[in-house]
Design a protein around this motif. Structure first.
Motif, PDB file in Angstrom:
ATOM      1  N   ALA A   1     -43.557   8.091 -19.793  1.00  0.00           N
ATOM      2  CA  ALA A   1     -43.152   7.957 -18.785  1.00  0.00           C
ATOM      3  C   ALA A   1     -41.833   7.443 -18.920  1.00  0.00           C
ATOM      4  N   ASN A   2     -41.482   6.778 -19.863  1.00  0.00           N
ATOM      5  CA  ASN A   2     -40.514   6.359 -20.410  1.00  0.00           C
ATOM      6  C   ASN A   2     -40.029   5.788 -21.935  1.00  0.00           C
ATOM      7  N   GLU A   3     -38.685   5.661 -22.465  1.00  0.00           N
ATOM      8  CA  GLU A   3     -38.108   6.010 -23.633  1.00  0.00           C
ATOM      9  C   GLU A   3     -39.434   4.429 -23.985  1.00  0.00           C
ATOM     10  N   LYS A   4     -39.663   2.815 -23.520  1.00  0.00           N
ATOM     11  CA  LYS A   4     -41.225   1.616 -24.043  1.00  0.00           C
ATOM     12  C   LYS A   4     -41.997   2.372 -24.176  1.00  0.00           C
ATOM     13  N   ALA A   5     -42.692   3.426 -23.516  1.00  0.00           N
ATOM     14  CA  ALA A   5     -43.676   3.499 -23.931  1.00  0.00           C
ATOM     15  C   ALA A   5     -43.951   4.343 -24.729  1.00  0.00           C
ATOM     16  N   VAL A   6     -42.622   5.422 -25.249  1.00  0.00           N
ATOM     17  CA  VAL A   6     -43.196   6.208 -26.399  1.00  0.00           C
ATOM     18  C   VAL A   6     -43.123   5.652 -27.491  1.00  0.00           C
ATOM     19  N   ALA A   7     -41.905   4.495 -27.634  1.00  0.00           N
ATOM     20  CA  ALA A   7     -41.731   3.896 -28.454  1.00  0.00           C
ATOM     21  C   ALA A   7     -43.819   2.248 -28.848  1.00  0.00           C
ATOM     22  N   ASP A   8     -43.994   1.649 -28.043  1.00  0.00           N
ATOM     23  CA  ASP A   8     -44.658   1.379 -28.078  1.00  0.00           C
ATOM     24  C   ASP A   8     -45.856   1.990 -28.002  1.00  0.00           C
ATOM     25  N   VAL A   9     -45.901   3.572 -28.161  1.00  0.00           N
ATOM     26  CA  VAL A   9     -47.457   4.586 -28.173  1.00  0.00           C
ATOM     27  C   VAL A   9     -46.968   5.031 -29.403  1.00  0.00           C
ATOM     28  N   MET A  10     -45.939   5.000 -30.140  1.00  0.00           N
ATOM     29  CA  MET A  10     -46.360   5.769 -31.532  1.00  0.00           C
ATOM     30  C   MET A  10     -45.816   4.645 -32.972  1.00  0.00           C
ATOM     31  N   ASP A  11     -45.681   3.357 -32.296  1.00  0.00           N
ATOM     32  CA  ASP A  11     -45.682   2.024 -33.194  1.00  0.00           C
ATOM     33  C   ASP A  11     -47.354   1.850 -33.085  1.00  0.00           C
ATOM     34  N   GLN A  12     -47.530   1.958 -32.175  1.00  0.00           N
ATOM     35  CA  GLN A  12     -49.525   1.914 -32.106  1.00  0.00           C
ATOM     36  C   GLN A  12     -50.335   2.671 -32.950  1.00  0.00           C
ATOM     37  N   ALA A  13     -49.847   4.128 -32.852  1.00  0.00           N
ATOM     38  CA  ALA A  13     -50.119   5.458 -33.529  1.00  0.00           C
ATOM     39  C   ALA A  13     -49.736   5.086 -35.411  1.00  0.00           C
ATOM     40  N   HIS A  14     -49.044   4.492 -35.412  1.00  0.00           N
ATOM     41  CA  HIS A  14     -48.220   4.541 -37.312  1.00  0.00           C
ATOM     42  C   HIS A  14     -49.657   4.756 -37.954  1.00  0.00           C
ATOM     43  N   ASP A  15     -50.798   3.732 -37.922  1.00  0.00           N
ATOM     44  CA  ASP A  15     -51.532   4.205 -38.682  1.00  0.00           C
ATOM     45  C   ASP A  15     -52.129   5.673 -38.887  1.00  0.00           C
ATOM     46  N   GLY A  16     -52.596   6.109 -37.596  1.00  0.00           N
ATOM     47  CA  GLY A  16     -52.901   7.587 -37.479  1.00  0.00           C
ATOM     48  C   GLY A  16     -52.162   8.394 -38.061  1.00  0.00           C
ATOM     49  N   LEU A  17     -50.622   8.103 -38.524  1.00  0.00           N
ATOM     50  CA  LEU A  17     -49.789   9.105 -38.953  1.00  0.00           C
ATOM     51  C   LEU A  17     -50.273   9.575 -40.456  1.00  0.00           C
ATOM     52  N   ALA A  18     -50.483   9.383 -41.105  1.00  0.00           N
ATOM     53  CA  ALA A  18     -50.428  10.216 -41.864  1.00  0.00           C
ATOM     54  C   ALA A  18     -50.596  11.751 -42.148  1.00  0.00           C
ATOM     55  N   GLY A  19     -49.861  12.135 -43.562  1.00  0.00           N
ATOM     56  CA  GLY A  19     -49.178  13.155 -43.429  1.00  0.00           C
ATOM     57  C   GLY A  19     -47.903  13.997 -43.405  1.00  0.00           C
ATOM     58  N   HIS A  20     -47.686  12.941 -42.609  1.00  0.00           N
ATOM     59  CA  HIS A  20     -46.169  12.950 -42.163  1.00  0.00           C
ATOM     60  C   HIS A  20     -46.135  14.212 -41.001  1.00  0.00           C
ATOM     61  N   PRO A  21     -46.441  14.186 -39.955  1.00  0.00           N
ATOM     62  CA  PRO A  21     -46.319  15.276 -38.841  1.00  0.00           C
ATOM     63  C   PRO A  21     -44.828  14.714 -38.214  1.00  0.00           C
ATOM     64  N   VAL A  22     -44.580  15.865 -37.678  1.00  0.00           N
ATOM     65  CA  VAL A  22     -43.296  16.261 -36.853  1.00  0.00           C
ATOM     66  C   VAL A  22     -43.528  15.311 -35.179  1.00  0.00           C
ATOM     67  N   ARG A  23     -42.731  15.274 -34.707  1.00  0.00           N
ATOM     68  CA  ARG A  23     -42.931  14.295 -33.711  1.00  0.00           C
ATOM     69  C   ARG A  23     -41.880  15.099 -32.918  1.00  0.00           C
TER      70      ARG A  23
END
Length: 265
Positions: free
Chosen positions: A42-64
């Motif tokens: 929905a907005n910048e805050k939602a994107v930032a919060d979700v990406m912080d929460q997803a940090h541990d699942g970002l192994a392999g250095h994907p493109v966001r």
């Protein structure tokens, strides 16, 4: 593999088109590996919060791939966050609403600081849209998206006021849509939103009014920061705010017609 975080109106449609293109898809990504992570939130805050929460699942250095409408500074902040998470970043706001998202005919405004990231996300962008406009720097796609949405929202407000004026003067407002059709000022958007207003067909939004109000705020705030006062955009912002306060936030943006009619009564 593509992970889509956020399956609302736009995210759901894009996810279906990504799957239809034969690309591996995860509809929500917290712990599984992915080559591309696409956020449609929905907005910048939602994107930032979700990406912080997803940090541990970002192994392999994907493109966001970030598709939400944000301010230019917001786009740069999200790019900085991606860098802190060691994730390549592509800013990619979308031009289009539910219908082109479902049809896979969106226009995407894109930028990435890494050329290799452009190549990685290209199949994903081609799956959800028919045109990608690449710009030089992160922040520029968001600037262009706000300029585009300033026109979109002014068009919606203009149609609403034209219909209200015709009705107040005793002319069938359907004739306004009819005479615009075939003229040099006609557009599919006018022919879509005008009948929605007149038929009160607002409960299944292609562009929710609350999202339009958020974008109107971004437009005027960004303009003010640049030393500009956009008269029409300021009026549209106020009209959408009042409509949202009146309980119309989850209706289609065409519900701004209700505010024009209230002002005329």
């Amino acid at each position: 593999m593509v992970a889509v975080l956020g399956t609302g109106i736009m995210g759901d449609a894009m996810a279906r088109n990504i799957a239809a293109a034969g690309l591996g898809l995860r509809a929500w990504n917290r712990n599984r590996a992915a080559d591309v992570v696409l956020t449609a939130l929905a907005n910048e805050k939602a994107v930032a919060d979700v990406m912080d929460q997803a940090h541990d699942g970002l192994a392999g250095h994907p493109v966001r791939v970030q598709t939400c409408t944000v301010s230019p500074d917001g786009g740069r902040r999200l790019a900085e966050q991606a860098a802190r998470l060691d994730v390549a970043y592509a800013e990619a706001p979308l031009l289009g609403t539910k219908e082109p998202a479902v049809a896979g005919t969106l226009t995407i405004l894109a930028a990435s600081p890494r050329q290799e990231a452009r190549e990685e996300v290209r199949p994903v962008l081609e799956a959800v849209g028919t045109r990608t406009v690449w710009l030089d720097e992160v922040g520029q796609p968001s600037s262009l998206k706000l300029a585009y949405n300033a026109w979109v929202l002014a068009t919606v407000e203009g149609v609403a006021e034209s219909l209200t004026l015709a009705d107040a003067l005793g002319v069938d407002p359907h004739l306004v849509i009819d005479v615009i059709d075939g003229s040099g000022l006609n557009s599919p958007y006018v022919q879509s939103k005008g009948p929605k207003m007149l038929d009160d067909d607002l409960d299944t939004p292609s562009f929710p009014l609350e999202a339009a109000a958020k974008d109107a705020g971004l437009i005027t705030d960004t303009a003010r920061a640049a030393g500009l006062h956009l008269g029409i955009a300021e009026v549209v912002r106020e009209s959408l705010r009042r409509a949202a306060d009146d309980g119309l936030g989850r209706a289609d943006v065409a519900a701004t017609y209700h505010m024009s009619r209230q002002a005329a009564s």
